[in-house]
Design a protein around this motif. Structure first.
Motif, PDB file in Angstrom:
ATOM      1  N   SER A 171       0.820  -1.219   0.000  1.00  0.00           N
ATOM      2  CA  SER A 171       0.000   0.000   0.000  1.00  0.00           C
ATOM      3  C   SER A 171       0.848   1.260   0.000  1.00  0.00           C
ATOM      4  O   SER A 171       0.395   2.320  -0.440  1.00  0.00           O
ATOM      5  CB  SER A 171      -0.923   0.008   1.226  1.00  0.00           C
ATOM      6  OG  SER A 171      -0.173   0.099   2.428  1.00  0.00           O
ATOM      7  N   SER A 172       2.085   1.174   0.477  1.00  0.00           N
ATOM      8  CA  SER A 172       2.939   2.360   0.552  1.00  0.00           C
ATOM      9  C   SER A 172       4.103   2.300  -0.417  1.00  0.00           C
ATOM     10  O   SER A 172       4.920   3.218  -0.449  1.00  0.00           O
ATOM     11  CB  SER A 172       3.482   2.506   1.975  1.00  0.00           C
ATOM     12  OG  SER A 172       4.275   1.386   2.318  1.00  0.00           O
ATOM     13  N   PRO A 192       0.521   4.402  -5.617  1.00  0.00           N
ATOM     14  CA  PRO A 192       0.811   5.815  -5.352  1.00  0.00           C
ATOM     15  C   PRO A 192       0.003   6.380  -4.192  1.00  0.00           C
ATOM     16  O   PRO A 192       0.379   7.394  -3.605  1.00  0.00           O
ATOM     17  CB  PRO A 192       0.445   6.507  -6.671  1.00  0.00           C
ATOM     18  CG  PRO A 192      -0.588   5.626  -7.294  1.00  0.00           C
ATOM     19  CD  PRO A 192      -0.189   4.234  -6.914  1.00  0.00           C
ATOM     20  N   SER A 193      -1.136   5.750  -3.873  1.00  0.00           N
ATOM     21  CA  SER A 193      -1.955   6.217  -2.753  1.00  0.00           C
ATOM     22  C   SER A 193      -2.782   5.055  -2.221  1.00  0.00           C
ATOM     23  O   SER A 193      -2.971   4.040  -2.896  1.00  0.00           O
ATOM     24  CB  SER A 193      -2.891   7.355  -3.191  1.00  0.00           C
ATOM     25  OG  SER A 193      -3.872   6.872  -4.096  1.00  0.00           O
ATOM     26  N   PRO A 235      -6.090   5.585  -0.234  1.00  0.00           N
ATOM     27  CA  PRO A 235      -7.080   6.426   0.449  1.00  0.00           C
ATOM     28  C   PRO A 235      -7.996   5.632   1.369  1.00  0.00           C
ATOM     29  O   PRO A 235      -8.267   4.454   1.143  1.00  0.00           O
ATOM     30  CB  PRO A 235      -7.865   7.045  -0.719  1.00  0.00           C
ATOM     31  CG  PRO A 235      -7.677   6.096  -1.855  1.00  0.00           C
ATOM     32  CD  PRO A 235      -6.306   5.545  -1.690  1.00  0.00           C
ATOM     33  N   SER A 290      -5.307   6.112   5.362  1.00  0.00           N
ATOM     34  CA  SER A 290      -4.201   7.059   5.241  1.00  0.00           C
ATOM     35  C   SER A 290      -3.130   6.875   6.309  1.00  0.00           C
ATOM     36  O   SER A 290      -1.929   6.895   6.007  1.00  0.00           O
ATOM     37  CB  SER A 290      -4.736   8.491   5.290  1.00  0.00           C
ATOM     38  OG  SER A 290      -5.597   8.731   4.199  1.00  0.00           O
ATOM     39  N   ARG A 305       4.898   3.498   4.994  1.00  0.00           N
ATOM     40  CA  ARG A 305       5.903   4.230   4.239  1.00  0.00           C
ATOM     41  C   ARG A 305       7.100   4.532   5.127  1.00  0.00           C
ATOM     42  O   ARG A 305       8.256   4.465   4.673  1.00  0.00           O
ATOM     43  CB  ARG A 305       5.306   5.531   3.688  1.00  0.00           C
ATOM     44  CG  ARG A 305       6.254   6.311   2.776  1.00  0.00           C
ATOM     45  CD  ARG A 305       6.582   5.522   1.526  1.00  0.00           C
ATOM     46  NE  ARG A 305       7.485   6.258   0.652  1.00  0.00           N
ATOM     47  CZ  ARG A 305       8.008   5.757  -0.461  1.00  0.00           C
ATOM     48  NH1 ARG A 305       7.714   4.504  -0.827  1.00  0.00           N
ATOM     49  NH2 ARG A 305       8.820   6.470  -1.208  1.00  0.00           N
ATOM     50  N   GLU A 341      -0.742   7.447 -12.434  1.00  0.00           N
ATOM     51  CA  GLU A 341      -1.107   7.556 -11.022  1.00  0.00           C
ATOM     52  C   GLU A 341      -2.559   7.968 -10.845  1.00  0.00           C
ATOM     53  O   GLU A 341      -3.243   7.479  -9.936  1.00  0.00           O
ATOM     54  CB  GLU A 341      -0.188   8.557 -10.318  1.00  0.00           C
ATOM     55  CG  GLU A 341       1.196   8.046 -10.047  1.00  0.00           C
ATOM     56  CD  GLU A 341       1.962   8.945  -9.094  1.00  0.00           C
ATOM     57  OE1 GLU A 341       1.339   9.863  -8.511  1.00  0.00           O
ATOM     58  OE2 GLU A 341       3.171   8.737  -8.921  1.00  0.00           O
ATOM     59  N   THR A 342      -3.042   8.872 -11.683  1.00  0.00           N
ATOM     60  CA  THR A 342      -4.423   9.343 -11.541  1.00  0.00           C
ATOM     61  C   THR A 342      -5.414   8.199 -11.669  1.00  0.00           C
ATOM     62  O   THR A 342      -6.384   8.102 -10.897  1.00  0.00           O
ATOM     63  CB  THR A 342      -4.739  10.407 -12.610  1.00  0.00           C
ATOM     64  OG1 THR A 342      -3.803  11.482 -12.478  1.00  0.00           O
ATOM     65  CG2 THR A 342      -6.149  10.940 -12.433  1.00  0.00           C
ATOM     66  N   ASP A 392      -5.198   6.086  -8.535  1.00  0.00           N
ATOM     67  CA  ASP A 392      -5.835   6.785  -7.415  1.00  0.00           C
ATOM     68  C   ASP A 392      -7.352   6.626  -7.464  1.00  0.00           C
ATOM     69  O   ASP A 392      -7.998   6.317  -6.449  1.00  0.00           O
ATOM     70  CB  ASP A 392      -5.476   8.272  -7.444  1.00  0.00           C
ATOM     71  CG  ASP A 392      -4.023   8.536  -7.095  1.00  0.00           C
ATOM     72  OD1 ASP A 392      -3.378   7.645  -6.521  1.00  0.00           O
ATOM     73  OD2 ASP A 392      -3.546   9.644  -7.401  1.00  0.00           O
ATOM     74  N   ARG A 439      -8.350   2.931  -6.780  1.00  0.00           N
ATOM     75  CA  ARG A 439      -8.213   2.513  -5.379  1.00  0.00           C
ATOM     76  C   ARG A 439      -9.255   3.194  -4.503  1.00  0.00           C
ATOM     77  O   ARG A 439      -9.810   2.574  -3.597  1.00  0.00           O
ATOM     78  CB  ARG A 439      -6.801   2.848  -4.905  1.00  0.00           C
ATOM     79  CG  ARG A 439      -6.476   2.365  -3.511  1.00  0.00           C
ATOM     80  CD  ARG A 439      -6.656   0.877  -3.352  1.00  0.00           C
ATOM     81  NE  ARG A 439      -5.865   0.113  -4.294  1.00  0.00           N
ATOM     82  CZ  ARG A 439      -5.806  -1.211  -4.301  1.00  0.00           C
ATOM     83  NH1 ARG A 439      -6.493  -1.894  -3.409  1.00  0.00           N
ATOM     84  NH2 ARG A 439      -5.085  -1.837  -5.197  1.00  0.00           N
TER      85      ARG A 439
END
Length: 322
Positions: free
Chosen positions: A186-187, A191-192, A194, A197, A204, A288-289, A292, A295
Motif C-alpha cells: 500500500s505504501s 501511489p496512494s 485512500p 491514510s 511508508r 497515477e491518476t 488513485d 483505489r
C-alpha cells in the motif's frame, strides 16, 4: 522530425530503464536462500507471532532451524504457538508479553526491559518486525476515532523503532545480523491508499527507515530490508476486503512467509510473493491518476460494506473487530 526523435529517445530510455529493473529483479529472484543460522545467528525475534503472517513467519523460521523469541500481547496465545513450534520443529523458544500499543508508556517501558532481559546473551541473528494494525480502515480520516489512529502509529511505527533499538546493538557487537521489517504494498507499489491514510503512512515510514538503516549498517555486516507484501489472507483482512479482490492476488500467510524467509538478506526492498510482484509490475504501467481513482473506488466499496456490517450487528457485539 526533431519531435519524433525526441519522443523516440525518451521511449528508448524508458525501455532501457525497464530492462535494467527486470534484470535486477531476476538477479535477486534467482539467488539461493541464505543459511540464516550460519550467516546471521541461531536466534530470531518475531513480533506479532500469534496469528496471521507473524505466526507463519515464526513457524517458517523454526523450520529452517532458528530458535525463537516470540513477542506478543496475549500470554495464552504465545504459549500455544511456542508449544506448537517446539513440537513441530524441536527448537528453543522464549516468550515476552508485550502489548506494543503501550510503547512509550510506563507499561511499555517495563515490557521493553523484559525484552532486553530475554535476549541478553543470545546470538540473535534475525529480527522480524511483523506486528501491525490496520484498523480503523475504509473510512475518511475525519470519521476515525483519534485513539484508534494513535494506536496504529504506536504499533506500526513507534514499537517497530523501539524493538529495533533493543536488538540492533547486539548485532553490531557480533558483526552480523538481519533486520526484516514487514511493510506493505500500500505504501510502495501504489501511489496512494485512500481511506487507510494513517496505516499507509506508517508503512511508508517502515520502507524509508529500512533503507536508511541498510545504508548505515551494511558495512557492519547487518542486512536491513523491508518486505512489502500485497494482500495476505489473515485476520487483518476482513471478508469484505477479501471479496472485493481477485483470489489470484490474495495469498495465504504460509505462502507469503515462505517467500519472505527465502528472500531475507537479498535486497533492501522486496515484494515477496510472485502474485504480488505481478501486481507491482502491472501498476507501474498505469498513470497515477487512474490508480488513485481505482483505489478510492475500491475502498469506498469496502467502506459501505463495513457500514452495513456495523449497522446489522447486535448491540452485544459492539466491541467486535471485523
Amino acid at each position: 522530425m526533431w519531435w519524433f526523435v525526441s519522443m523516440a529517445t525518451i521511449g528508448a530510455l524508458y525501455a532501457i530503464s525497464g530492462c535494467f529493473r527486470l534484470l535486477r529483479f531476476l538477479a535477486l529472484f534467482l539467488r539461493r536462500p541464505k543459511d540464516l543460522r550460519r550467516r546471521y545467528g541461531s536466534w530470531a525475534v518475531v513480533t506479532g507471532p500469534t496469528s496471521g503472517l507473524g505466526r507463519s513467519m515464526a513457524m517458517e523460521l523454526a523450520r529452517v532451524g532458528l530458535n525463537l523469541v516470540l513477542v506478543g500481547r496475549d500470554p495464552a496465545k504465545l504459549q500455544d504457538v511456542s508449544g506448537k513450534i517446539a513440537r513441530c520443529h524441536g527448537v528453543q523458544t522464549r516468550t515476552v508479553v508485550f502489548d506494543l500499543s503501550l510503547v512509550s508508556t510506563p507499561e511499555g517501558a517495563e515490557a521493553m526491559r523484559r525484552l532486553r532481559e530475554a535476549i541478553e546473551g543470545l546470538d540473535v541473528g534475525v529480527l522480524v518486525n511483523n506486528a501491525a494494525v490496520a484498523k480503523p480502515g475504509a473510512m475518511y480520516f475525519h470519521e476515525a476515532n483519534v485513539e484508534s489512529l494513535v494506536r496504529v502509529v504506536r504499533v506500526n511505527l513507534l514499537a517497530l523503532t523501539e524493538v529495533t533499538t533493543a536488538v540492533l546493538p547486539g548485532m553490531v557487537a557480533r558483526g552480523k545480523g538481519a533486520v526484516v521489517n514487514i511493510g506493505s504494498g500500500s505504501s510502495f507499489v501504489l501511489p496512494s491508499f485512500p481511506l487507510y491514510s494513517v496505516y499507509a503512512a506508517t508503512k511508508r515510514y517502515v520502507a524509508v527507515f529500512s533503507k536508511n538503516l541498510h545504508v548505515e549498517y551494511k558495512s557492519k555486516g547487518i542486512d536491513v530490508q523491508c518486505q512489502a507484501p500485497g494482500l495476505v489472507d489473515t485476520n487483518m483482512m476482513s471478508s469484505a476486503v477479501k471479496n472485493s479482490f481477485s483470489p489470484l492476488f490474495v495469498v495465504t500467510a504460509d505462502a507469503c512467509a515462505r517467500a519472505v524467509v527465502r528472500r531475507i538478506g537479498h535486497g533492501t526492498l522486496w515484494v515477496p510473493n510472485f502474485a504480488h510482484q505481478i501486481q507491482w509490475w502491472s501498476a507501474g504501467f498505469a498513470p497515477e491518476t487512474i490508480l488513485d481513482v481505482y483505489r478510492l473506488g475500491k475502498h469506498l466499496q469496502q467502506r459501505e460494506a463495513f457500514r452495513m456490517i456495523r449497522s446489522s450487528r447486535p448491540p452485544a457485539q459492539e466491541g467486535k473487530v471485523y
